[in-house]
Design a protein around this motif. Sequence first.
Motif, PDB file in Angstrom:
ATOM      1  N   PRO A  63      89.314   1.518  -1.381  1.00 45.60           N
ATOM      2  CA  PRO A  63      89.239   2.980  -1.357  1.00 45.60           C
ATOM      3  C   PRO A  63      88.638   3.517  -0.046  1.00 45.60           C
ATOM      4  N   LEU A  64      87.674   2.778   0.528  1.00 48.63           N
ATOM      5  CA  LEU A  64      87.079   3.218   1.793  1.00 48.63           C
ATOM      6  C   LEU A  64      88.137   3.230   2.899  1.00 48.63           C
ATOM      7  N   ALA A  65      88.983   2.209   2.921  1.00 46.10           N
ATOM      8  CA  ALA A  65      90.065   2.160   3.919  1.00 46.10           C
ATOM      9  C   ALA A  65      91.029   3.326   3.695  1.00 46.10           C
ATOM     10  N   VAL A  66      91.281   3.665   2.427  1.00 45.30           N
ATOM     11  CA  VAL A  66      92.162   4.805   2.115  1.00 45.30           C
ATOM     12  C   VAL A  66      91.524   6.101   2.635  1.00 45.30           C
ATOM     13  N   ALA A  67      90.192   6.249   2.422  1.00 44.85           N
ATOM     14  CA  ALA A  67      89.488   7.458   2.878  1.00 44.85           C
ATOM     15  C   ALA A  67      89.534   7.568   4.410  1.00 44.85           C
ATOM     16  N   VAL A  68      89.389   6.427   5.099  1.00 43.06           N
ATOM     17  CA  VAL A  68      89.452   6.426   6.571  1.00 43.06           C
ATOM     18  C   VAL A  68      90.864   6.822   7.021  1.00 43.06           C
ATOM     19  N   TRP A  69      91.867   6.270   6.339  1.00 43.42           N
ATOM     20  CA  TRP A  69      93.274   6.594   6.654  1.00 43.42           C
ATOM     21  C   TRP A  69      93.507   8.103   6.499  1.00 43.42           C
ATOM     22  N   ALA A  70      93.026   8.665   5.361  1.00 45.20           N
ATOM     23  CA  ALA A  70      93.224  10.093   5.088  1.00 45.20           C
ATOM     24  C   ALA A  70      92.516  10.951   6.142  1.00 45.20           C
ATOM     25  N   GLN A  71      91.317  10.498   6.536  1.00 46.28           N
ATOM     26  CA  GLN A  71      90.557  11.251   7.551  1.00 46.28           C
ATOM     27  C   GLN A  71      91.300  11.246   8.895  1.00 46.28           C
ATOM     28  N   ASN A  72      91.799  10.084   9.286  1.00 45.26           N
ATOM     29  CA  ASN A  72      92.492   9.964  10.575  1.00 45.26           C
ATOM     30  C   ASN A  72      93.764  10.804  10.623  1.00 45.26           C
ATOM     31  N   ARG A  73      94.405  10.970   9.464  1.00 41.01           N
ATOM     32  CA  ARG A  73      95.668  11.724   9.411  1.00 41.01           C
ATOM     33  C   ARG A  73      95.476  13.135   8.885  1.00 41.01           C
ATOM     34  N   HIS A  74      94.178  13.516   8.668  1.00 42.96           N
ATOM     35  CA  HIS A  74      93.890  14.869   8.184  1.00 42.96           C
ATOM     36  C   HIS A  74      94.622  15.127   6.866  1.00 42.96           C
ATOM     37  N   PHE A  75      94.580  14.132   5.979  1.00 44.95           N
ATOM     38  CA  PHE A  75      95.324  14.229   4.724  1.00 44.95           C
ATOM     39  C   PHE A  75      94.366  14.520   3.567  1.00 44.95           C
ATOM     40  N   GLY A  76      94.798  15.380   2.645  1.00 48.62           N
ATOM     41  CA  GLY A  76      94.018  15.640   1.423  1.00 48.62           C
ATOM     42  C   GLY A  76      93.457  17.044   1.404  1.00 48.62           C
ATOM     43  N   LEU A  77      93.198  17.527   0.167  1.00 46.00           N
ATOM     44  CA  LEU A  77      92.809  18.921  -0.090  1.00 46.00           C
ATOM     45  C   LEU A  77      91.682  19.415   0.821  1.00 46.00           C
ATOM     46  N   LEU A  78      90.594  18.659   0.931  1.00 44.57           N
ATOM     47  CA  LEU A  78      89.430  19.148   1.683  1.00 44.57           C
ATOM     48  C   LEU A  78      89.722  19.213   3.186  1.00 44.57           C
ATOM     49  N   HIS A  79      90.611  18.348   3.682  1.00 45.85           N
ATOM     50  CA  HIS A  79      91.002  18.430   5.092  1.00 45.85           C
ATOM     51  C   HIS A  79      91.847  19.681   5.325  1.00 45.85           C
ATOM     52  N   TRP A  80      92.738  19.972   4.377  1.00 44.77           N
ATOM     53  CA  TRP A  80      93.626  21.130   4.542  1.00 44.77           C
ATOM     54  C   TRP A  80      92.858  22.439   4.399  1.00 44.77           C
ATOM     55  N   LEU A  81      91.845  22.489   3.525  1.00 51.44           N
ATOM     56  CA  LEU A  81      91.101  23.731   3.297  1.00 51.44           C
ATOM     57  C   LEU A  81      90.237  24.101   4.500  1.00 51.44           C
ATOM     58  N   ASN A  82      89.804  23.060   5.242  1.00 50.33           N
ATOM     59  CA  ASN A  82      89.092  23.293   6.502  1.00 50.33           C
ATOM     60  C   ASN A  82      87.827  24.146   6.368  1.00 50.33           C
ATOM     61  N   PHE A  83      87.025  23.914   5.318  1.00 49.85           N
ATOM     62  CA  PHE A  83      85.720  24.573   5.185  1.00 49.85           C
ATOM     63  C   PHE A  83      84.777  24.014   6.251  1.00 49.85           C
ATOM     64  N   ASN A  84      83.557  24.614   6.356  1.00 52.43           N
ATOM     65  CA  ASN A  84      82.610  24.011   7.295  1.00 52.43           C
ATOM     66  C   ASN A  84      82.136  22.663   6.751  1.00 52.43           C
ATOM     67  N   ALA A  85      81.508  21.868   7.637  1.00 54.32           N
ATOM     68  CA  ALA A  85      81.207  20.462   7.318  1.00 54.32           C
ATOM     69  C   ALA A  85      80.336  20.324   6.077  1.00 54.32           C
ATOM     70  N   CYS A  86      79.354  21.238   5.925  1.00 56.25           N
ATOM     71  CA  CYS A  86      78.406  21.136   4.815  1.00 56.25           C
ATOM     72  C   CYS A  86      79.114  21.375   3.477  1.00 56.25           C
ATOM     73  N   VAL A  87      79.930  22.433   3.416  1.00 54.98           N
ATOM     74  CA  VAL A  87      80.658  22.754   2.176  1.00 54.98           C
ATOM     75  C   VAL A  87      81.617  21.613   1.840  1.00 54.98           C
ATOM     76  N   THR A  88      82.290  21.072   2.855  1.00 57.53           N
ATOM     77  CA  THR A  88      83.240  19.975   2.638  1.00 57.53           C
ATOM     78  C   THR A  88      82.531  18.756   2.071  1.00 57.53           C
ATOM     79  N   ALA A  89      81.327  18.455   2.603  1.00 56.35           N
ATOM     80  CA  ALA A  89      80.570  17.284   2.147  1.00 56.35           C
ATOM     81  C   ALA A  89      80.145  17.449   0.685  1.00 56.35           C
ATOM     82  N   VAL A  90      79.558  18.626   0.361  1.00 57.04           N
ATOM     83  CA  VAL A  90      79.085  18.872  -1.010  1.00 57.04           C
ATOM     84  C   VAL A  90      80.273  18.874  -1.981  1.00 57.04           C
ATOM     85  N   ALA A  91      81.367  19.539  -1.571  1.00 58.70           N
ATOM     86  CA  ALA A  91      82.553  19.605  -2.441  1.00 58.70           C
ATOM     87  C   ALA A  91      83.113  18.206  -2.686  1.00 58.70           C
ATOM     88  N   GLY A  92      83.119  17.372  -1.663  1.00 61.89           N
ATOM     89  CA  GLY A  92      83.634  16.000  -1.810  1.00 61.89           C
ATOM     90  C   GLY A  92      82.816  15.217  -2.817  1.00 61.89           C
TER      91      GLY A  92
END
Length: 285
Positions: A63-92
């Motif tokens: 799953p960690l490799a999947v999360a890294v893949w998603a981060q590198n490709r800007h994939f997934g709901l929280l990447h698309w919503l583009n909130f500030n870093a703090c909100v994204t972290a808490v929401a995740g």
Amino acid sequence: MIVAVPAARIRARDAGIVLILLFLQWHFPLRRQNFGVLRRLVRNYIVSIPGFVVVRFAMLPIPLAVAVWAQNRHFGLLHWLNFNACVTAVAGFVLMDYAYWWWHYANHMVPLFWRFHNVHHTDLDMDVTTAARFHFGEMVFSIGFLSGTLLVFGVDPLIFVIFFIIFEAATCFHHSNWRLPLRLERIFNMIIVTPRMHGIHHSIVQRETNSNWGTIFCWWDKLHRTLRRDVPQDKIDIGVAAYRDEHELTIGRLLVLPFRKQRAWRLPSGEFPEREPRPASNLAE
Ligand SMILES: [Zn+2]
């Protein structure tokens, strides 16, 4: 390497938390135990060894490799919503815990998953060692659940590692047989899952087992009206109704239990354990 360091640290941290909780539940026991702590400790930890191997080499790294893949490709709901870093972290973090509520629910409701989760619930006492008693098959299924959740929500890999550490600590805490002062536990239970709340989830009364699915936060059970706080701990029989004989729950038998015919939720006498619900907003003693 990205995987090896957090995994090793998590195990060391877990060992410290387990030792502290073993001490606290020994000095301040919550429920009267039916079996010796040492015997259950040995049984539960040996049963958990294949599961630990799966966690170390697959359930965390994949799953960690999947999360890294998603981060590198800007994939997934929280990447698309583009909130500030703090909100994204808490929401995740919060979304991972909510997703786990559904996963725990599925482990009880989907017959294939229950075969494996049943091993965890057959413990005839519940304490911090129960937190390790998971069949490795449940861990294997969890890889798919975690990878899918991280991909869909686009949770940051670091947030996933932090979530995993807190998730494991919370699991040890709410399984422990540590008697917290009731008033203090009621305050904690406004936010998190506590030992009394999770004790009800391990009852042989099926309606009580089918409640309190949360791991870190208790809000999800409030949201889904599955929160149950009405049963005093000294009235709870811990375990699964159809598996009451400890001689049937040895290490070897527990490891093959998922592959055997599953028994209906009935006591060996044929009775269906029941108890009248008494809805309570506060945790019972
Ligand atoms: Zn469960």
